[in-house]
Design a protein around this motif. Structure first.
Motif, PDB file in Angstrom:
ATOM      1  N   ASP A   1       0.900  -1.327   0.013  1.00 41.47           N
ATOM      2  CA  ASP A   1       0.059  -0.112  -0.062  1.00 41.47           C
ATOM      3  C   ASP A   1       0.824   1.290  -0.043  1.00 41.47           C
ATOM      4  N   TYR A   2       0.410   2.298  -0.790  1.00 39.45           N
ATOM      5  CA  TYR A   2       1.141   3.564  -0.756  1.00 39.45           C
ATOM      6  C   TYR A   2       0.850   4.656   0.354  1.00 39.45           C
ATOM      7  N   ARG A   3      -0.612   4.410   0.917  1.00 40.19           N
ATOM      8  CA  ARG A   3      -1.045   5.265   1.864  1.00 40.19           C
ATOM      9  C   ARG A   3      -0.013   5.365   3.120  1.00 40.19           C
ATOM     10  N   LEU A   4       1.041   5.657   3.257  1.00 43.34           N
ATOM     11  CA  LEU A   4       2.101   5.658   4.398  1.00 43.34           C
ATOM     12  C   LEU A   4       2.264   6.936   5.242  1.00 43.34           C
ATOM     13  N   GLN A   5       2.092   6.847   6.436  1.00 42.83           N
ATOM     14  CA  GLN A   5       2.406   7.858   6.931  1.00 42.83           C
ATOM     15  C   GLN A   5       3.881   7.970   7.595  1.00 42.83           C
ATOM     16  N   ILE A   6       4.606   9.239   7.088  1.00 42.65           N
ATOM     17  CA  ILE A   6       6.058   9.151   7.516  1.00 42.65           C
ATOM     18  C   ILE A   6       6.083   9.531   9.146  1.00 42.65           C
ATOM     19  N   SER A   7       6.461   8.499  10.085  1.00 46.06           N
ATOM     20  CA  SER A   7       6.786   8.723  11.462  1.00 46.06           C
ATOM     21  C   SER A   7       8.061   9.026  11.808  1.00 46.06           C
TER      22      SER A   7
END
Ligand SMILES: [Zn+2]
Length: 113
Positions: A94-100
């Protein structure tokens, strides 16, 4: 070149720990850099030498350690590590990643005299 200002804040941290821990000279600085911090290692080393001149870290060696980028995948509901900013989640694609993470800079260790 924002590496200069990064090194200036680095010097501030080193000076603070010097007064807390009572050391007067730094030999090596191990610096952790996030993969997304946009720091150019060569520019960082150059700026380090310039900024540290005449300070307690004059002539100190700078070791850069790159931290992997951590992102939050809302599908897997966990933190995953990616190599590049626009990579997909290695587990589910999946490309819906949140940079943490991955934009930080911190001193891991100081070798002092
Ligand atoms: Zn995922």
């Amino acid at each position: 070149m924002h590496e200069i200002s990064l090194c200036e804040s680095l010097l501030k941290v080193i000076e603070d720990s010097a007064s807390q821990q009572n050391f007067s000279q730094v030999k090596t600085v191990w610096l952790e850099l996030g993969r997304f911090s946009c720091v150019e290692p060569d520019a960082m080393r150059f700026s380090f030498d310039v900024v540290m001149k005449g300070t307690l870290a004059d002539g100190a060696r700078l070791e850069l350690l790159e931290l992997p980028a951590r992102v939050w995948c809302s599908k897997c509901l966990k933190d995953v590590e990616i190599q590049q900013r626009y990579d997909a989640c290695p587990s589910c694609g999946d490309y819906r990643l949140q940079i943490s993470g991955g934009e930080e800079m911190r001193i891991k260790e100081l070798e002092v005299v």
